[in-house]
Design an enzyme around this catalytic site. Sequence first.
Site, PDB file in Angstrom:
ATOM      1  NE  ARG A 106      33.721 -87.583  60.988  1.00 66.53           N
ATOM      2  CZ  ARG A 106      34.287 -88.090  61.709  1.00 66.53           C
ATOM      3  NH1 ARG A 106      33.838 -89.525  62.117  1.00 66.53           N
ATOM      4  NH2 ARG A 106      34.955 -87.684  62.800  1.00 66.53           N
ATOM      5  CE  LYS A 153      19.372 -74.964  47.999  1.00 65.82           C
ATOM      6  NZ  LYS A 153      18.954 -73.636  47.720  1.00 65.82           N
ATOM      7  CD  GLU A 197       8.384 -71.565  48.926  1.00 65.34           C
ATOM      8  OE1 GLU A 197       9.122 -71.508  47.689  1.00 65.34           O
ATOM      9  OE2 GLU A 197       9.122 -71.143  50.022  1.00 65.34           O
ATOM     10  CE  LYS A 253      13.049 -77.969  46.182  1.00 63.27           C
ATOM     11  NZ  LYS A 253      13.062 -77.687  47.438  1.00 63.27           N
ATOM     12  CD  GLU A 288      20.745 -72.665  44.842  1.00 57.04           C
ATOM     13  OE1 GLU A 288      19.945 -73.487  45.497  1.00 57.04           O
ATOM     14  OE2 GLU A 288      20.864 -71.497  45.127  1.00 57.04           O
ATOM     15  NE  ARG A 334      17.920 -77.176  45.063  1.00 61.54           N
ATOM     16  CZ  ARG A 334      18.106 -77.918  46.010  1.00 61.54           C
ATOM     17  NH1 ARG A 334      18.774 -79.271  45.907  1.00 61.54           N
ATOM     18  NH2 ARG A 334      17.339 -78.381  47.014  1.00 61.54           N
ATOM     19  CG  ASN A 384      16.886 -69.781  45.767  1.00 61.13           C
ATOM     20  OD1 ASN A 384      16.542 -70.404  46.949  1.00 61.13           O
ATOM     21  ND2 ASN A 384      18.124 -70.084  45.519  1.00 61.13           N
ATOM     22  CG  HIS A 387      13.436 -67.869  48.337  1.00 60.86           C
ATOM     23  ND1 HIS A 387      12.379 -68.024  47.466  1.00 60.86           N
ATOM     24  CD2 HIS A 387      13.162 -68.897  49.291  1.00 60.86           C
ATOM     25  CE1 HIS A 387      11.637 -68.983  47.711  1.00 60.86           C
ATOM     26  NE2 HIS A 387      11.768 -69.791  48.755  1.00 60.86           N
ATOM     27  CG  HIS A 438      15.878 -65.726  52.541  1.00 61.19           C
ATOM     28  ND1 HIS A 438      16.706 -66.598  51.968  1.00 61.19           N
ATOM     29  CD2 HIS A 438      14.781 -66.541  52.792  1.00 61.19           C
ATOM     30  CE1 HIS A 438      16.409 -67.855  51.653  1.00 61.19           C
ATOM     31  NE2 HIS A 438      15.148 -67.833  52.293  1.00 61.19           N
ATOM     32  CG  HIS A 442       9.777 -69.164  54.007  1.00 55.27           C
ATOM     33  ND1 HIS A 442      11.022 -68.524  53.680  1.00 55.27           N
ATOM     34  CD2 HIS A 442       9.592 -69.956  52.741  1.00 55.27           C
ATOM     35  CE1 HIS A 442      11.780 -69.002  52.656  1.00 55.27           C
ATOM     36  NE2 HIS A 442      10.609 -69.790  51.989  1.00 55.27           N
TER      37      HIS A 442
HETATM   38  N1  LIG Z   1      14.906 -76.879  52.665  1.00 57.37           N
HETATM   39  C1  LIG Z   1      14.315 -76.304  51.529  1.00 57.37           C
HETATM   40  O1  LIG Z   1      14.383 -76.419  50.425  1.00 57.37           O
HETATM   41  C2  LIG Z   1      13.368 -75.137  52.035  1.00 57.37           C
HETATM   42  C3  LIG Z   1      12.620 -74.693  51.225  1.00 57.37           C
HETATM   43  C4  LIG Z   1      11.353 -73.743  51.348  1.00 57.37           C
HETATM   44  C5  LIG Z   1      11.459 -73.666  52.936  1.00 57.37           C
HETATM   45  N2  LIG Z   1      12.188 -74.101  53.759  1.00 57.37           N
HETATM   46  C6  LIG Z   1      12.225 -73.659  55.100  1.00 57.37           C
HETATM   47  O2  LIG Z   1      10.794 -74.169  55.751  1.00 57.37           O
HETATM   48  C7  LIG Z   1      10.731 -73.458  56.719  1.00 57.37           C
HETATM   49  C8  LIG Z   1       9.229 -72.978  56.507  1.00 57.37           C
HETATM   50  O3  LIG Z   1       8.252 -74.151  56.582  1.00 57.37           O
HETATM   51  P1  LIG Z   1       6.616 -74.252  56.936  1.00 57.37           P
HETATM   52  O4  LIG Z   1       6.091 -73.303  56.155  1.00 57.37           O
HETATM   53  O5  LIG Z   1       6.300 -75.355  56.765  1.00 57.37           O
HETATM   54  O6  LIG Z   1       6.745 -73.865  58.533  1.00 57.37           O
HETATM   55  P2  LIG Z   1       6.660 -74.689  59.849  1.00 57.37           P
HETATM   56  O7  LIG Z   1       7.485 -75.641  59.790  1.00 57.37           O
HETATM   57  O8  LIG Z   1       6.924 -73.630  60.849  1.00 57.37           O
HETATM   58  O9  LIG Z   1       5.259 -74.824  60.216  1.00 57.37           O
HETATM   59  C9  LIG Z   1       4.370 -73.908  60.094  1.00 57.37           C
HETATM   60  C10 LIG Z   1       3.295 -74.267  61.152  1.00 57.37           C
HETATM   61  O10 LIG Z   1       2.429 -75.162  61.353  1.00 57.37           O
HETATM   62  C11 LIG Z   1       2.401 -76.066  62.120  1.00 57.37           C
HETATM   63  N3  LIG Z   1       2.051 -77.396  61.541  1.00 57.37           N
HETATM   64  C12 LIG Z   1       2.809 -78.221  60.866  1.00 57.37           C
HETATM   65  N4  LIG Z   1       2.062 -79.186  60.269  1.00 57.37           N
HETATM   66  C13 LIG Z   1       0.807 -79.074  60.694  1.00 57.37           C
HETATM   67  C14 LIG Z   1      -0.470 -79.646  60.297  1.00 57.37           C
HETATM   68  N5  LIG Z   1      -0.524 -80.642  59.474  1.00 57.37           N
HETATM   69  N6  LIG Z   1      -1.579 -79.233  61.328  1.00 57.37           N
HETATM   70  C15 LIG Z   1      -1.520 -78.064  61.821  1.00 57.37           C
HETATM   71  N7  LIG Z   1      -0.384 -77.495  61.996  1.00 57.37           N
HETATM   72  C16 LIG Z   1       0.858 -77.844  61.407  1.00 57.37           C
HETATM   73  C17 LIG Z   1       3.856 -76.162  62.607  1.00 57.37           C
HETATM   74  O11 LIG Z   1       3.854 -76.424  63.902  1.00 57.37           O
HETATM   75  C18 LIG Z   1       4.035 -74.467  62.656  1.00 57.37           C
HETATM   76  O12 LIG Z   1       3.232 -74.014  63.726  1.00 57.37           O
HETATM   77  C19 LIG Z   1      11.535 -72.271  56.844  1.00 57.37           C
HETATM   78  O13 LIG Z   1      12.395 -72.403  57.756  1.00 57.37           O
HETATM   79  C20 LIG Z   1      12.164 -72.249  55.270  1.00 57.37           C
HETATM   80  O14 LIG Z   1      13.436 -71.790  55.343  1.00 57.37           O
HETATM   81  C21 LIG Z   1      13.119 -74.873  53.483  1.00 57.37           C
HETATM   82 ZN   LIG Z   2      10.922 -71.020  50.281  1.00 56.37          ZN
END
Ligand SMILES: NC(=O)c1ccc[n+]([C@@H]2O[C@H](COP(=O)([O-])OP(=O)(O)OC[C@H]3O[C@@H](n4cnc5c(N)ncnc54)[C@H](O)[C@@H]3O)[C@@H](O)[C@H]2O)c1
Ligand SMILES: [Zn+2]
Length: 360
Positions: free
Chosen positions: A118, A140, A182, A224, A234, A238, A242, A245, A249, A262
Amino acid sequence: MNTLQVELGARSYPIKIGQGLLGQAELVAPHIKGQQVLIVTNETVAPLYLEKTLPAFADFQTASVILPDGEEYKNLEVLNHIFDRLLQQRFNRQTTLVALGGGVVGDMAGFAAACYQRGVPFIQIPTTLLAQVDSSVGGKTGVNHALGKNMIGAFHQPNCVVIDTNTLQTLDDRQLKAGSAEVIKYGLINDKEFFSWLETRATDLLARDPQALSFAIARSCQNKATIVAEDERESGRRALLNLGHTFGHAIETAQGYKLCLHGEAIAIGMCLAAQFSARLGWITEMDVTRIIALLEKTGLPTQMPTGLTADNMLKLMQVDKKVRDGKIRLVLLKSIGEAIVTDQYDFSLLRQMLLDAQQS
Ligand SMILES: NC(=O)c1ccc[n+]([C@@H]2O[C@H](COP(=O)([O-])OP(=O)(O)OC[C@H]3O[C@@H](n4cnc5c(N)ncnc54)[C@H](O)[C@@H]3O)[C@@H](O)[C@H]2O)c1
Ligand SMILES: [Zn+2]
């Protein structure tokens, strides 16, 4: 090192930004309550940074779990690998989870932390630009469902965020550009000065100039943090985060999370949002041109993917979390640097804009 603070009362936490922070125990130790630490990472990041990170947790009983790499693994089945490891290790309610990786690892580790017994604390150590400027801040967390992105999740704030900008040196160019989407988003929704800065410095950012990177990361995190502090759950402002998005999405879902990254989907989504804002007469065609020019300069896509129809987009957009009473609420631009959330628009205009944007 630059330290920012996310002000959320009892749930406030610091964001530490600097070079070479990964193995520094003094940054994380004050945020760990018990003795047990589980580092969640993936098969790409582990060989690059797990060893370098371990010294930070040398005083604790530390284990790690290495997830498969990719957005298509951000689901409940793979999430279970984290719980398997926690239970195999007999980790208790005082365990701290550490997310070492990009946004996928961060969202999954955070959600696991929200659920395990939990709720246990967690620390974000983001290693992609996208995660450093966006997903690691704000609490999030969640996973995707085959029928919709990020549909299963929880709000769960980290206890601290440690951003080592050196990790970006190994990130591939495409990911760096995707993360920049972003960054541009903050300029568009809240910070016109930052947007102008990006227009002149985008090239330095893509060249990984350390000064440009650390400025852009800190400025993004500050934007942010301010918005999250005003509206953690949100219920209002907040949602501006998006921008692009709802469209983005839908693109990601249509492609089964496999083609566009993304950030790339969000870049296209921001173009669509800008174009629609112009059709409503809120921003000028000149503004749209400026926005598209910056996205293109950053090497991001600006056109709807071929094969995706306007009606398919609209159907997928209906699944968005911002839909209320069947109306798609959109983040639109009043100017560069000011966004609003609204469902007060003519639906047929939205459909027409998407029909015009549709690629044969
Ligand atoms: N929680 C939130 O508020 C929020 C906001 C925006 C996006 N997201 C989510 O984040 C995700 C996208 O994140 P992302 O773009 O980081 O993608 P990701 O986590 O898939 O990373 C991208 C790629 O880079 C690789 N990688 C990571 N760090 C590295 C490094 N230092 N050197 C080499 N390779 C590296 C990863 O293994 C992957 O292959 C989506 O699922 C999206 O929905 C969440
Ligand atoms: Zn995003």
